[in-house]
Design a protein around this motif. Structure first.
Motif, short mmCIF file in Angstrom:
data_model
loop_
_atom_site.label_atom_id
_atom_site.label_comp_id
_atom_site.label_asym_id
_atom_site.label_seq_id
_atom_site.Cartn_x
_atom_site.Cartn_y
_atom_site.Cartn_z
N LYS A 1 0.69 -1.19 -0.13
CA LYS A 1 -0.03 0.02 -0.07
C LYS A 1 0.66 1.26 0.04
CE LYS A 1 -4.19 -1.80 2.14
NZ LYS A 1 -3.81 -3.35 1.90
N ASN A 2 1.97 1.41 -0.49
CA ASN A 2 2.86 2.74 -0.64
C ASN A 2 2.42 3.38 -1.89
OD1 ASN A 2 4.49 2.33 1.35
ND2 ASN A 2 5.84 0.86 0.37
N GLY A 3 1.27 4.01 -2.03
CA GLY A 3 0.66 4.60 -2.82
C GLY A 3 -0.44 3.93 -3.90
N VAL A 4 -0.27 2.60 -3.87
CA VAL A 4 -1.36 1.65 -4.56
C VAL A 4 -2.60 1.40 -3.68
CG1 VAL A 4 -1.58 -0.45 -5.84
CG2 VAL A 4 0.71 0.86 -5.60
N TYR A 5 -3.60 1.37 -4.33
CA TYR A 5 -5.12 1.05 -3.60
C TYR A 5 -5.83 0.15 -4.34
CZ TYR A 5 -3.12 5.26 -0.84
OH TYR A 5 -2.89 6.09 -0.03
N ALA A 6 -5.92 -1.08 -4.15
CA ALA A 6 -6.74 -2.01 -4.84
C ALA A 6 -8.07 -1.66 -4.15
CB ALA A 6 -6.38 -3.29 -4.54
N LEU A 7 -9.17 -0.96 -4.91
CA LEU A 7 -10.46 -0.70 -4.44
C LEU A 7 -11.51 -1.65 -4.48
CD1 LEU A 7 -9.90 3.19 -5.40
CD2 LEU A 7 -9.49 2.24 -3.34
N GLY A 8 -11.05 -2.87 -5.34
CA GLY A 8 -12.26 -3.71 -5.95
C GLY A 8 -13.18 -3.14 -6.98
N LYS A 9 -14.47 -3.56 -6.61
CA LYS A 9 -15.50 -3.22 -7.88
C LYS A 9 -16.06 -2.05 -7.50
CE LYS A 9 -19.27 -5.23 -10.59
NZ LYS A 9 -20.23 -6.34 -11.02
N ARG A 10 -16.38 -1.15 -8.38
CA ARG A 10 -16.92 0.13 -8.28
C ARG A 10 -18.05 0.40 -9.57
NH1 ARG A 10 -14.87 -0.38 -3.94
NH2 ARG A 10 -14.10 1.10 -2.47
N THR A 11 -19.22 0.79 -9.25
CA THR A 11 -20.03 1.14 -10.34
C THR A 11 -20.86 2.19 -10.19
OG1 THR A 11 -21.99 -0.29 -8.82
CG2 THR A 11 -20.47 -1.76 -10.47
N GLY A 12 -21.49 2.57 -11.28
CA GLY A 12 -22.59 3.71 -11.34
C GLY A 12 -21.63 5.04 -11.00
N ASP A 13 -22.48 6.03 -10.30
CA ASP A 13 -21.97 7.17 -9.96
C ASP A 13 -20.46 7.15 -9.05
OD1 ASP A 13 -23.73 8.34 -11.81
OD2 ASP A 13 -24.83 9.29 -9.92
N GLU A 14 -20.49 6.14 -8.44
CA GLU A 14 -19.34 6.04 -7.45
C GLU A 14 -18.04 5.85 -8.61
OE1 GLU A 14 -17.72 3.37 -3.65
OE2 GLU A 14 -19.06 2.49 -4.85
N LEU A 15 -18.14 4.89 -9.54
CA LEU A 15 -17.27 4.91 -10.42
C LEU A 15 -16.76 5.93 -11.06
CD1 LEU A 15 -15.15 3.02 -11.91
CD2 LEU A 15 -17.05 2.52 -13.39
N LEU A 16 -17.78 6.65 -11.60
CA LEU A 16 -17.59 8.11 -12.34
C LEU A 16 -16.90 8.97 -11.41
CD1 LEU A 16 -19.46 6.60 -14.41
CD2 LEU A 16 -20.64 8.65 -14.58
N SER A 17 -17.33 9.04 -10.03
CA SER A 17 -16.45 9.77 -9.30
C SER A 17 -14.83 9.66 -9.07
CB SER A 17 -17.16 10.00 -7.78
OG SER A 17 -16.75 8.73 -7.21
N TYR A 18 -14.78 8.50 -9.37
CA TYR A 18 -13.04 8.18 -9.23
C TYR A 18 -12.53 8.65 -10.73
CZ TYR A 18 -12.97 5.45 -4.91
OH TYR A 18 -13.32 4.85 -3.77
N TYR A 19 -13.27 8.25 -11.62
CA TYR A 19 -12.65 8.76 -13.02
C TYR A 19 -12.59 10.49 -12.83
CZ TYR A 19 -13.77 4.84 -16.14
OH TYR A 19 -13.67 3.83 -16.77
N ALA A 20 -13.53 11.28 -12.43
CA ALA A 20 -13.39 12.64 -12.12
C ALA A 20 -12.33 13.05 -11.08
CB ALA A 20 -14.92 13.08 -11.53
N ALA A 21 -11.88 12.37 -10.10
CA ALA A 21 -11.08 12.57 -9.14
C ALA A 21 -9.64 12.29 -9.52
CB ALA A 21 -11.40 12.23 -7.64
#
Length: 381
Positions: free
Chosen positions: A255-275
């Motif tokens: 976890k030195n800067g790498v975050y495995a976040l699992g599955k994300r869908t819908g607006d939650e996934l889009l928020s990661y794109y946006a951020a």
């Protein structure tokens, strides 16, 4: 009325690739969805308002199960008497095209969303090329998802048939309204964004074939030199099919800067794109990677490998960077450039959304498909 059967190997693919398409087609044709059994097949039936048929199919080679699936597929086609069967994904393509040829379905269409044999070797490569050849031989029409897939089919003599890429390629298109920085997305984005960090994002299966080993190795070197970086990995592991290396697992787990976040869908996934600041897709092979389209629609520049599909979406230096596949050093250099050169990064980000909208907007992609259907089904209407 003309009857169309749309088929994929697993119901998740039918659910994703044919979202809203089956419903829209059913206004002009009788439409049936076909795939392996599963909850998502029922979801397709309920959402699209079409009848569905379950035929168990294995994604990988299984001679006994494949033969049983072929016999069942023949029975389905004899009973349903479709005017056209249109398959996607390799196993459904092979079984549907052979069964369709044996039962004399008039129009047999297969879409190649990607090819596995170009990155395979030895006996496996020969088997894959043979099955793709047989799929094409039994089809009346073959649609490569992009120009790269078309070239591989022709250059490797898989088929001599006329191949037609619909529009600029891609089978789904992008809903530019949904994939945008809407107020609700911006609200979610605020919780994720850290202006002190440069954030790289990957969305897809966490497997070797997606270039995760090279991505993690490149990011590890980058992060050691520049701690103000982070990498989000969104998607599931597939350890039984294509595991990442133990070294990669170690990098992720530390976890030195790498975050495995699992599955994300819908607006939650889009928020990661946006951020995020930059999307990375270092895959070994693709047909037409939808996540690269989605990232571009969200205004992200991308780093992609020089492979089919990706090179048709990204124009080097315009809306992203293109690097050689299966090499961590060029990936490290490209990520470093994205991190250091804010002017170049913002220039590519500024081009990203428009370049997706101009070529891959969803209604345009669907119109290309519907026009193709109208053309090849005209004798049967």
């Amino acid at each position: 009325m003309v009857k169309i059967i749309r088929a994929t190997t697993v119901p998740q693919s039918l659910n994703n690739f044919c979202k809203d398409i089956l419903r829209e087609l059913s206004e002009r044709y009788e439409v049936v969805g076909l795939s392996s059994p599963g909850l998502e097949l029922e979801e397709v039936a309920n959402r699209e308002g079409v009848r569905v048929i379950a035929v168990p199919m294995e994604r990988h080679i299984s001679l006994v199960k494949d033969f049983k699936a072929l016999i069942k597929m023949i029975g389905v086609f004899r009973r349903e008497k479709p005017t056209m069967v249109h398959s996607m994904t390799p196993k459904a393509g092979l079984l549907c095209m052979v069964a369709g040829w044996l039962t004399r379905v008039p129009v047999r269409v297969h879409t190649f969303t990607g090819l596995v044999f170009p990155t395979s070797t030895g006996l496996k490569r020969r088997i894959l090329m043979t099955t793709d050849w047989l799929t094409c031989a039994c089809a009346t029409h073959v649609i490569p998802e992009g120009e790269g897939v078309k070239s591989d089919l022709l250059n490797n003599k898989i088929t001599k048939k006329t191949l037609k890429v619909l529009g600029y390629g891609n089978v789904m298109g992008v809903d530019m309204t949904r994939f945008s920085c809407r107020p609700e997305i911006k609200l979610l984005e605020q919780k994720l964004r850290d202006s002190s960090l440069i954030t790289f994002l990957f969305v897809g299966r966490i497997v070797k074939d997606k270039g995760i080993n090279e991505l993690c190795a490149a990011f590890k070197c980058l992060h050691e030199k520049n701690p103000n970086t982070r990498l989000w990995l969104i998607g599931p592991y597939e350890d039984a099919l294509d595991p990442v290396s133990p070294e990669t697992r170690k990098i992720i787990n530390e976890k030195n800067g790498v975050y495995a976040l699992g599955k994300r869908t819908g607006d939650e996934l889009l928020s990661y794109y946006a951020a995020a600041d930059c999307f990375v897709m270092p895959s070994y092979r693709e047909g037409f990677p939808n996540t690269v389209l989605e990232a571009g629609a969200m205004g992200l520049p991308s780093i992609v490998t020089d492979i089919n599909g990706s090179r048709e979406i990204i124009r080097d230096g315009e809306n992203g960077l293109i690097v050689p596949p299966q090499k961590s050093e060029p990936l490290f250099d490209a990520m470093g450039r994205m991190m250091r050169d804010k002017t170049a990064r913002e220039y590519m980000a500024g081009n990203a959304r428009k370049m997706i909208a101009d070529r891959f907007e969803q209604s345009f992609v669907r119109k290309c498909l519907y026009d193709f259907y109208d053309e090849i089904l005209k004798p049967y209407v």
